[in-house]
Design a protein around this motif. Structure first.
Motif, PDB file in Angstrom:
ATOM      1  N   ALA A  67       0.832  -1.205   0.000  1.00  0.00           N
ATOM      2  CA  ALA A  67       0.000   0.000   0.000  1.00  0.00           C
ATOM      3  C   ALA A  67       0.865   1.253   0.000  1.00  0.00           C
ATOM      4  N   LEU A  68       1.936   1.223   0.785  1.00  0.00           N
ATOM      5  CA  LEU A  68       2.841   2.373   0.840  1.00  0.00           C
ATOM      6  C   LEU A  68       3.579   2.542  -0.484  1.00  0.00           C
ATOM      7  N   GLU A  69       4.045   1.437  -1.036  1.00  0.00           N
ATOM      8  CA  GLU A  69       4.784   1.511  -2.300  1.00  0.00           C
ATOM      9  C   GLU A  69       3.916   2.045  -3.424  1.00  0.00           C
ATOM     10  N   ARG A  70       2.670   1.576  -3.508  1.00  0.00           N
ATOM     11  CA  ARG A  70       1.783   2.038  -4.566  1.00  0.00           C
ATOM     12  C   ARG A  70       1.594   3.551  -4.497  1.00  0.00           C
ATOM     13  N   GLY A  71       1.399   4.065  -3.296  1.00  0.00           N
ATOM     14  CA  GLY A  71       1.218   5.502  -3.136  1.00  0.00           C
ATOM     15  C   GLY A  71       2.451   6.294  -3.515  1.00  0.00           C
ATOM     16  N   VAL A  72       3.624   5.813  -3.072  1.00  0.00           N
ATOM     17  CA  VAL A  72       4.874   6.516  -3.373  1.00  0.00           C
ATOM     18  C   VAL A  72       5.127   6.539  -4.880  1.00  0.00           C
ATOM     19  N   LEU A  73       4.910   5.413  -5.539  1.00  0.00           N
ATOM     20  CA  LEU A  73       5.144   5.350  -6.980  1.00  0.00           C
ATOM     21  C   LEU A  73       4.149   6.212  -7.760  1.00  0.00           C
ATOM     22  N   ASP A  74       2.895   6.200  -7.332  1.00  0.00           N
ATOM     23  CA  ASP A  74       1.891   7.053  -7.992  1.00  0.00           C
ATOM     24  C   ASP A  74       2.252   8.527  -7.837  1.00  0.00           C
ATOM     25  N   LEU A  75       2.665   8.902  -6.627  1.00  0.00           N
ATOM     26  CA  LEU A  75       3.068  10.288  -6.372  1.00  0.00           C
ATOM     27  C   LEU A  75       4.266  10.664  -7.228  1.00  0.00           C
ATOM     28  N   PHE A  76       5.253   9.772  -7.296  1.00  0.00           N
ATOM     29  CA  PHE A  76       6.457  10.058  -8.086  1.00  0.00           C
ATOM     30  C   PHE A  76       6.111  10.252  -9.558  1.00  0.00           C
ATOM     31  N   GLU A  77       5.297   9.347 -10.123  1.00  0.00           N
ATOM     32  CA  GLU A  77       4.979   9.425 -11.546  1.00  0.00           C
ATOM     33  C   GLU A  77       4.165  10.674 -11.879  1.00  0.00           C
ATOM     34  N   GLU A  78       3.220  11.013 -11.016  1.00  0.00           N
ATOM     35  CA  GLU A  78       2.416  12.218 -11.251  1.00  0.00           C
ATOM     36  C   GLU A  78       3.289  13.466 -11.174  1.00  0.00           C
ATOM     37  N   THR A  79       4.185  13.495 -10.199  1.00  0.00           N
ATOM     38  CA  THR A  79       5.076  14.650 -10.056  1.00  0.00           C
ATOM     39  C   THR A  79       6.041  14.745 -11.221  1.00  0.00           C
ATOM     40  N   ARG A  80       6.645  13.606 -11.589  1.00  0.00           N
ATOM     41  CA  ARG A  80       7.599  13.598 -12.700  1.00  0.00           C
ATOM     42  C   ARG A  80       6.953  14.106 -13.983  1.00  0.00           C
ATOM     43  N   LYS A  81       5.752  13.642 -14.259  1.00  0.00           N
ATOM     44  CA  LYS A  81       5.053  14.051 -15.474  1.00  0.00           C
ATOM     45  C   LYS A  81       4.799  15.563 -15.483  1.00  0.00           C
ATOM     46  N   ASN A  82       4.352  16.104 -14.361  1.00  0.00           N
ATOM     47  CA  ASN A  82       4.070  17.543 -14.291  1.00  0.00           C
ATOM     48  C   ASN A  82       5.342  18.380 -14.346  1.00  0.00           C
ATOM     49  N   VAL A  83       6.396  17.883 -13.727  1.00  0.00           N
ATOM     50  CA  VAL A  83       7.675  18.596 -13.758  1.00  0.00           C
ATOM     51  C   VAL A  83       8.238  18.617 -15.174  1.00  0.00           C
ATOM     52  N   GLU A  84       8.180  17.497 -15.855  1.00  0.00           N
ATOM     53  CA  GLU A  84       8.741  17.408 -17.202  1.00  0.00           C
ATOM     54  C   GLU A  84       7.974  18.256 -18.210  1.00  0.00           C
ATOM     55  N   SER A  85       6.708  18.560 -17.920  1.00  0.00           N
ATOM     56  CA  SER A  85       5.926  19.389 -18.839  1.00  0.00           C
ATOM     57  C   SER A  85       6.208  20.881 -18.649  1.00  0.00           C
ATOM     58  N   ALA A  86       6.901  21.233 -17.562  1.00  0.00           N
ATOM     59  CA  ALA A  86       7.262  22.635 -17.305  1.00  0.00           C
ATOM     60  C   ALA A  86       8.576  22.961 -18.002  1.00  0.00           C
ATOM     61  N   ARG A  87       8.766  24.232 -18.343  1.00  0.00           N
ATOM     62  CA  ARG A  87       9.920  24.605 -19.167  1.00  0.00           C
ATOM     63  C   ARG A  87      11.086  25.197 -18.385  1.00  0.00           C
ATOM     64  N   THR A  88      10.813  25.937 -17.324  1.00  0.00           N
ATOM     65  CA  THR A  88      11.876  26.621 -16.595  1.00  0.00           C
ATOM     66  C   THR A  88      12.041  26.009 -15.208  1.00  0.00           C
ATOM     67  N   PRO A  89      13.208  26.203 -14.581  1.00  0.00           N
ATOM     68  CA  PRO A  89      13.385  25.706 -13.215  1.00  0.00           C
ATOM     69  C   PRO A  89      12.332  26.244 -12.255  1.00  0.00           C
ATOM     70  N   GLU A  90      11.955  27.498 -12.424  1.00  0.00           N
ATOM     71  CA  GLU A  90      10.937  28.092 -11.563  1.00  0.00           C
ATOM     72  C   GLU A  90       9.601  27.378 -11.746  1.00  0.00           C
ATOM     73  N   ALA A  91       9.205  27.136 -12.996  1.00  0.00           N
ATOM     74  CA  ALA A  91       7.946  26.450 -13.287  1.00  0.00           C
ATOM     75  C   ALA A  91       7.993  24.998 -12.817  1.00  0.00           C
ATOM     76  N   LYS A  92       9.153  24.370 -12.939  1.00  0.00           N
ATOM     77  CA  LYS A  92       9.302  22.983 -12.509  1.00  0.00           C
ATOM     78  C   LYS A  92       9.174  22.867 -10.987  1.00  0.00           C
ATOM     79  N   LEU A  93       9.784  23.803 -10.285  1.00  0.00           N
ATOM     80  CA  LEU A  93       9.677  23.782  -8.825  1.00  0.00           C
ATOM     81  C   LEU A  93       8.235  24.027  -8.398  1.00  0.00           C
ATOM     82  N   HIS A  94       7.561  24.943  -9.085  1.00  0.00           N
ATOM     83  CA  HIS A  94       6.152  25.207  -8.768  1.00  0.00           C
ATOM     84  C   HIS A  94       5.326  23.936  -8.995  1.00  0.00           C
TER      85      HIS A  94
END
Length: 206
Positions: A67-94
């Motif tokens: 249960a813990l692993e599923r949550g951590v992996l889901d969080l990581f993938e959602e964050t990675r996807k949103n970060v990669e769609s941002a263009r600048t370091p400021e936007a990525k951090l946001h």
């Protein structure tokens, strides 16, 4: 027989059942804690027989880690996807800040067991399952890479990116804790903007 990557009906049913069990487990563990929770509790919450739980997981400890692993992996993938769609370091951090706070707000049961495990690392370092230490460091590495890019582009001051990444994670965890305890009544978008501005002003290069 499988055709290409198509899953069999049995595999689809198994995945669906496991997802139900993990969701029920997160609710039970968040409400009762690991020691007090039982496999019967999880089965009841999922609306299945106790034997069904044991078809997929050998023990209470195993379903807890799953249960813990599923949550951590889901969080990581959602964050990675949103970060990669941002263009600048400021936007990525946001994107990193906004995604993590929003995810924890939507999955409060998960946050409780996440905080219980990783929050105990200081007093019980041997208690953290090594696999999850790696997952946590992988997630922290995503934030570190954002800070390193900002330093390279000269928009973030050289403020020891790895240490800064852990500090930022602590700030986000603190804010989330206040929300879940009901101490914060701020709208989530306003909270994200406040936290991002607080962090950015501390690390931006002037």
């Amino acid at each position: 027989m499988l055709i290409g990557n198509k899953k069999s009906k049995k595999e689809v049913v198994a995945e669906f059942r496991m997802a139900e069990l993990l969701e029920a487990a997160r609710v039970v563990f968040a409400g009762k804690g690991f020691q007090s929770a039982t496999v019967d509790d999880i089965a009841d919450a999922a609306g299945v027989a106790k034997g069904t739980v044991y078809l997929y997981y050998r023990s209470k400890r195993e379903i807890y880690w799953a249960a813990l692993e599923r949550g951590v992996l889901d969080l990581f993938e959602e964050t990675r996807k949103n970060v990669e769609s941002a263009r600048t370091p400021e936007a990525k951090l946001h994107a990193f800040v906004a995604t993590k706070i929003a995810y924890f707000d939507r999955h409060r049961d998960f946050f409780k067991i996440y905080f219980s495990e990783f929050g105990s690392a200081l007093t019980q370092p041997a208690h953290i399952y090594k696999h999850f230490e790696g997952l946590y460091l992988r997630y922290a590495g995503l934030l570190t890479s954002i800070l390193q890019e900002g330093i390279k582009r000269k928009v973030i001051r050289n403020a020891r990116p790895e240490m800064a990444a852990h500090a930022i994670s602590d700030v986000i965890r603190g804010v989330t804790t206040q929300r879940i305890l009901g101490w914060s009544k701020t709208e989530i978008d306003d909270e994200v903007e406040f936290i991002f501005d607080f962090i950015w002003r501390g690390i931006e290069r002037r």
